[in-house]
Scaffold this active site. Sequence first.
Site, mmCIF file in Angstrom:
data_model
loop_
_atom_site.group_PDB
_atom_site.id
_atom_site.type_symbol
_atom_site.label_atom_id
_atom_site.label_comp_id
_atom_site.label_asym_id
_atom_site.label_seq_id
_atom_site.Cartn_x
_atom_site.Cartn_y
_atom_site.Cartn_z
ATOM 1 N N LYS A 13 4.303 -6.881 -5.218
ATOM 2 C CA LYS A 13 3.403 -7.509 -4.184
ATOM 3 C C LYS A 13 4.135 -8.805 -4.124
ATOM 4 C CE LYS A 13 -0.780 -6.042 -4.973
ATOM 5 N NZ LYS A 13 -0.540 -5.732 -6.153
ATOM 6 N N ARG A 85 -8.711 -5.840 -0.671
ATOM 7 C CA ARG A 85 -8.718 -5.156 -1.921
ATOM 8 C C ARG A 85 -9.854 -4.066 -1.727
ATOM 9 N NH1 ARG A 85 -5.510 -8.328 -6.061
ATOM 10 N NH2 ARG A 85 -4.977 -7.204 -7.585
ATOM 11 N N ARG A 124 5.820 -7.302 -18.613
ATOM 12 C CA ARG A 124 5.699 -8.841 -18.545
ATOM 13 C C ARG A 124 4.103 -9.369 -19.548
ATOM 14 N NH1 ARG A 124 3.000 -9.240 -13.136
ATOM 15 N NH2 ARG A 124 1.175 -8.506 -13.769
ATOM 16 N N ARG A 129 -0.512 -12.631 -19.374
ATOM 17 C CA ARG A 129 -1.609 -12.876 -18.697
ATOM 18 C C ARG A 129 -2.283 -11.853 -19.065
ATOM 19 N NH1 ARG A 129 -0.211 -10.813 -12.058
ATOM 20 N NH2 ARG A 129 -1.804 -9.666 -12.443
ATOM 21 N N ARG A 141 -6.835 -1.056 -14.429
ATOM 22 C CA ARG A 141 -6.804 -1.769 -13.541
ATOM 23 C C ARG A 141 -6.171 -0.961 -11.685
ATOM 24 N NH1 ARG A 141 -2.629 -5.978 -15.454
ATOM 25 N NH2 ARG A 141 -1.948 -6.266 -13.424
#
Length: 189
Positions: A13, A85, A124, A129, A141
Amino acid sequence: MFVVFVGPPGVGKGTQAALLREHLQIGHLSTGEVLRQLIFDDTPLGKTAKAFIDIGKLVPDHVMIDLVDDRLENQEGCLLDGFPRTITQAKALDVILAKGEKEVSIVIRLTADRAELIRRLSMRACEGRSDDSDLETIRRRLEIFDSRTAPLIEFYRRQGKLAEVDGIGTPPEVFARVLAAMSSEDGCC
Ligand code: AP5
Ligand code: MG
């Protein structure tokens, strides 16, 4: 125009919204990025959000709706990445936009298989993060996407606003599909 990107964590996204922002030269609101900045700045809202983000849960609707209401004030167009969301957020977005006689123009749904999503987010992890740091949080998630966010797909399909885009391929390949989906929907690009 107001373009919404919907898709699971890691689907691209943010990557696609950044490319579209360049192409259309309009604003880009990533609620995840905004929250990470508020955490970095150690604000009260950042402290609240951190408790949810670190464990891969959604920040409460009323917090997110107030934040987006504030940021969209007087905007003529924007790319929304990470909001709405939940169905509650989607209904609130309609109300926020209606204040300026605007509405969601198109919803780009990006898709990828679960193994690819886990692969991208795990790769990542080195970027630091907190919600990419372990597999359990990544899985949570993805589960929350299925239970809380996936119902938006039907919500927008019923409104005739949904464009489906395969998120597998290089970012430029996916972007070409995003542009094709947008031009076939409303001739905007
Ligand atoms: P948010 O920041 O929105 O995170 P997310 O939805 O979990 O998604 P990501 O940002 O991880 O993935 P993405 O789809 O943007 O993919 P990206 O382009 O980065 O939200 C974080 C948290 O904030 C939430 O969990 C929640 O707690 C809170 N929050 C935010 N908004 C909220 C809301 N509205 N309500 C409640 N809570 C909210 O790509 C991922 C990786 O893949 C990158 O490394 C990228 O380089 C790579 N990649 C991208 N495209 C490709 C490709 N085509 N091929 C190979 N690799 C690719
Ligand atoms: Mg993102």
